[in-house]
Design a protein around this motif. Sequence first.
Motif, PDB file in Angstrom:
ATOM      1  N   LEU A 157      13.849 -28.072  51.734  1.00 11.08           N
ATOM      2  CA  LEU A 157      14.690 -29.207  51.324  1.00 11.08           C
ATOM      3  C   LEU A 157      16.078 -28.718  50.915  1.00 11.08           C
ATOM      4  N   ASP A 158      16.084 -27.628  50.153  1.00  9.27           N
ATOM      5  CA  ASP A 158      17.360 -27.045  49.697  1.00  9.27           C
ATOM      6  C   ASP A 158      18.262 -26.687  50.871  1.00  9.27           C
ATOM      7  N   ALA A 159      17.629 -26.195  51.938  1.00 11.70           N
ATOM      8  CA  ALA A 159      18.422 -25.756  53.091  1.00 11.70           C
ATOM      9  C   ALA A 159      19.211 -26.942  53.659  1.00 11.70           C
ATOM     10  N   TYR A 160      18.635 -28.149  53.589  1.00 11.54           N
ATOM     11  CA  TYR A 160      19.359 -29.332  54.079  1.00 11.54           C
ATOM     12  C   TYR A 160      20.360 -29.844  53.047  1.00 11.54           C
ATOM     13  N   LEU A 161      19.948 -29.787  51.780  1.00 10.19           N
ATOM     14  CA  LEU A 161      20.745 -30.475  50.748  1.00 10.19           C
ATOM     15  C   LEU A 161      21.633 -29.515  49.973  1.00 10.19           C
ATOM     16  N   ASP A 162      21.603 -28.269  50.359  1.00 10.65           N
ATOM     17  CA  ASP A 162      22.510 -27.293  49.769  1.00 10.65           C
ATOM     18  C   ASP A 162      22.351 -27.221  48.256  1.00 10.65           C
ATOM     19  N   GLY A 163      21.130 -27.446  47.769  1.00  8.79           N
ATOM     20  CA  GLY A 163      20.848 -27.355  46.335  1.00  8.79           C
ATOM     21  C   GLY A 163      21.534 -28.424  45.502  1.00  8.79           C
ATOM     22  N   GLN A 164      21.998 -29.526  46.138  1.00  7.45           N
ATOM     23  CA  GLN A 164      22.819 -30.534  45.428  1.00  7.45           C
ATOM     24  C   GLN A 164      21.994 -31.759  45.082  1.00  7.45           C
ATOM     25  N   LEU A 165      20.888 -31.608  44.395  1.00  9.59           N
ATOM     26  CA  LEU A 165      20.086 -32.800  44.104  1.00  9.59           C
ATOM     27  C   LEU A 165      20.430 -33.456  42.776  1.00  9.59           C
ATOM     28  N   ASP A 166      21.265 -32.826  41.997  1.00 11.83           N
ATOM     29  CA  ASP A 166      21.717 -33.462  40.756  1.00 11.83           C
ATOM     30  C   ASP A 166      23.146 -33.934  40.952  1.00 11.83           C
ATOM     31  N   GLY A 167      23.433 -35.143  40.506  1.00  7.95           N
ATOM     32  CA  GLY A 167      24.803 -35.645  40.583  1.00  7.95           C
ATOM     33  C   GLY A 167      25.161 -36.092  41.987  1.00  7.95           C
ATOM     34  N   PRO A 168      26.418 -36.481  42.188  1.00  7.05           N
ATOM     35  CA  PRO A 168      26.824 -36.992  43.494  1.00  7.05           C
ATOM     36  C   PRO A 168      26.831 -35.885  44.541  1.00  7.05           C
ATOM     37  N   LEU A 169      26.413 -36.270  45.750  1.00  8.69           N
ATOM     38  CA  LEU A 169      26.394 -35.284  46.832  1.00  8.69           C
ATOM     39  C   LEU A 169      27.805 -35.034  47.357  1.00  8.69           C
ATOM     40  N   PRO A 170      28.109 -33.814  47.772  1.00  4.20           N
ATOM     41  CA  PRO A 170      29.414 -33.564  48.381  1.00  4.20           C
ATOM     42  C   PRO A 170      29.566 -34.376  49.674  1.00  4.20           C
ATOM     43  N   ALA A 171      30.833 -34.733  49.985  1.00 11.14           N
ATOM     44  CA  ALA A 171      31.107 -35.595  51.144  1.00 11.14           C
ATOM     45  C   ALA A 171      30.498 -35.030  52.422  1.00 11.14           C
ATOM     46  N   ILE A 172      30.574 -33.731  52.567  1.00 12.57           N
ATOM     47  CA  ILE A 172      30.088 -33.116  53.809  1.00 12.57           C
ATOM     48  C   ILE A 172      28.606 -33.436  54.052  1.00 12.57           C
ATOM     49  N   ILE A 173      27.856 -33.573  52.947  1.00 15.29           N
ATOM     50  CA  ILE A 173      26.425 -33.868  53.105  1.00 15.29           C
ATOM     51  C   ILE A 173      26.212 -35.376  53.256  1.00 15.29           C
ATOM     52  N   THR A 174      26.923 -36.196  52.471  1.00 18.89           N
ATOM     53  CA  THR A 174      26.712 -37.657  52.556  1.00 18.89           C
ATOM     54  C   THR A 174      27.042 -38.180  53.950  1.00 18.89           C
ATOM     55  N   GLN A 175      28.041 -37.550  54.586  1.00 18.10           N
ATOM     56  CA  GLN A 175      28.400 -38.011  55.928  1.00 18.10           C
ATOM     57  C   GLN A 175      27.266 -37.797  56.925  1.00 18.10           C
ATOM     58  N   SER A 176      26.446 -36.792  56.663  1.00 16.59           N
ATOM     59  CA  SER A 176      25.418 -36.470  57.658  1.00 16.59           C
ATOM     60  C   SER A 176      24.021 -36.948  57.266  1.00 16.59           C
ATOM     61  N   ILE A 177      23.888 -37.647  56.108  1.00 17.65           N
ATOM     62  CA  ILE A 177      22.564 -38.125  55.684  1.00 17.65           C
ATOM     63  C   ILE A 177      22.599 -39.639  55.514  1.00 17.65           C
ATOM     64  N   ALA A 178      21.628 -40.338  56.090  1.00 18.03           N
ATOM     65  CA  ALA A 178      21.554 -41.791  55.909  1.00 18.03           C
ATOM     66  C   ALA A 178      21.278 -42.093  54.441  1.00 18.03           C
ATOM     67  N   PRO A 179      21.838 -43.196  53.877  1.00 22.74           N
ATOM     68  CA  PRO A 179      21.744 -43.449  52.431  1.00 22.74           C
ATOM     69  C   PRO A 179      20.304 -43.529  51.917  1.00 22.74           C
ATOM     70  N   GLU A 180      19.380 -44.041  52.742  1.00 24.70           N
ATOM     71  CA  GLU A 180      18.002 -44.204  52.231  1.00 24.70           C
ATOM     72  C   GLU A 180      17.239 -42.872  52.193  1.00 24.70           C
ATOM     73  N   ILE A 181      17.761 -41.879  52.875  1.00 24.76           N
ATOM     74  CA  ILE A 181      17.050 -40.595  52.949  1.00 24.76           C
ATOM     75  C   ILE A 181      17.183 -39.817  51.633  1.00 24.76           C
ATOM     76  N   TYR A 182      18.344 -39.910  51.037  1.00 22.11           N
ATOM     77  CA  TYR A 182      18.618 -39.074  49.867  1.00 22.11           C
ATOM     78  C   TYR A 182      17.654 -39.355  48.700  1.00 22.11           C
ATOM     79  N   PRO A 183      17.418 -40.660  48.322  1.00 25.99           N
ATOM     80  CA  PRO A 183      16.470 -40.901  47.221  1.00 25.99           C
ATOM     81  C   PRO A 183      15.060 -40.403  47.537  1.00 25.99           C
ATOM     82  N   ARG A 184      14.666 -40.485  48.812  1.00 24.82           N
ATOM     83  CA  ARG A 184      13.318 -39.991  49.172  1.00 24.82           C
ATOM     84  C   ARG A 184      13.260 -38.467  49.012  1.00 24.82           C
TER      85      ARG A 184
END
Length: 297
Positions: free
Chosen positions: A34-61
């Motif tokens: 999971l970390d490899a996809y999310l770059d260890g950014q599970l706390d706080g707002p995700l960096p733009a580079i990741i939000t652009q490539s992840i659908a909004p419903e995926i992140y909470p799951r």
Amino acid sequence: MMHGLQNLIGELEQDCSLNEPDRLRQRIDALDRLDAYLDGQLDGPLPAIITQSIAPEIYPRAKALYVRLEQANSELYQTIRLEIQRSAERYELLQRLASQSNQSDNTTSPTVGEGYDYLDELVSGVLQFEEPSTDIAQLPAEMVFYQPTPARHIFDLIHRVALTERDVLIDLGSGMGHVPLLAAICTSARSIGIELEAAYVDCARQSAQALNLNNVAFIQQDARTADLSTGTVFYLYTPFIGMILRTVLDSLRREAATRPIRICTFGPCTAIIAEEPWLEAVGPLETHRLAIFRSRN
Ligand SMILES: C[S@@+](CC[C@H](N)C(=O)[O-])C[C@H]1O[C@@H](n2cnc3c(N)ncnc32)[C@H](O)[C@@H]1O
């Protein structure tokens, strides 16, 4: 990226076995993926580079999964800590988990090399060191900075040396105390850590106290002046080199003249210690694996 993450989440959500306490290794592997996809950014707002490539419903799951897996790990660490504190079969679960490292389906031997793996997460979850409360002093030349022995090598030591209640294990340059602490948890031997840095000694003592371990002690001292007279097994993860290593080896040779001793080594000091004529290797000397020597009669 999105499809890969979506597939991974689907796969992990369906795998109920990941909640079982013993599946620590698989959980840590899942967290790493999971970390490899999310770059260890599970706390706080995700960096733009990741939000652009992840659908909004995926992140909470992804986040819910992450929290569930970490929660299962915390519960496991807590269960083991309680067992140790009650000293009832205190090492059974720890040893069962450690033995999983020998059932690796990896092609390389799990006991080889200086890298860290899921067992180190297990050990830090169980020992729960506080951060050192004071600055760490710079070490003089020939003294080696702190780095813990990878946990699988400590379990390897415990397994191969077969410490009994008649043994006293002395770790020369014990750092935060992983080796004496695990030996005290997993065996009936007494363990002593000798460490120059007072902040590390404090952390090791606090960990031992919180776990109610009464067969381990930590001494803040230079290994060159330490009392080695009670030790039956000595451990060195290349804590010093050059003349300091020479001085300590001379002290160990004098101890060996009074009784049989064993010396376990890891890292570059092994090659130097292997040259000592008063020692003989127990078993083959393998690079990147813990070595065991015994004093000659
Ligand atoms: C490579 S680390 C090994 C830590 C620990 N034995 C382990 O395996 O997890 C070396 C440690 O030796 C300590 N050290 C270095 N020189 C020392 C000396 N002369 N006396 C006592 N400790 C020393 C360092 O502060 C450091 O914590």
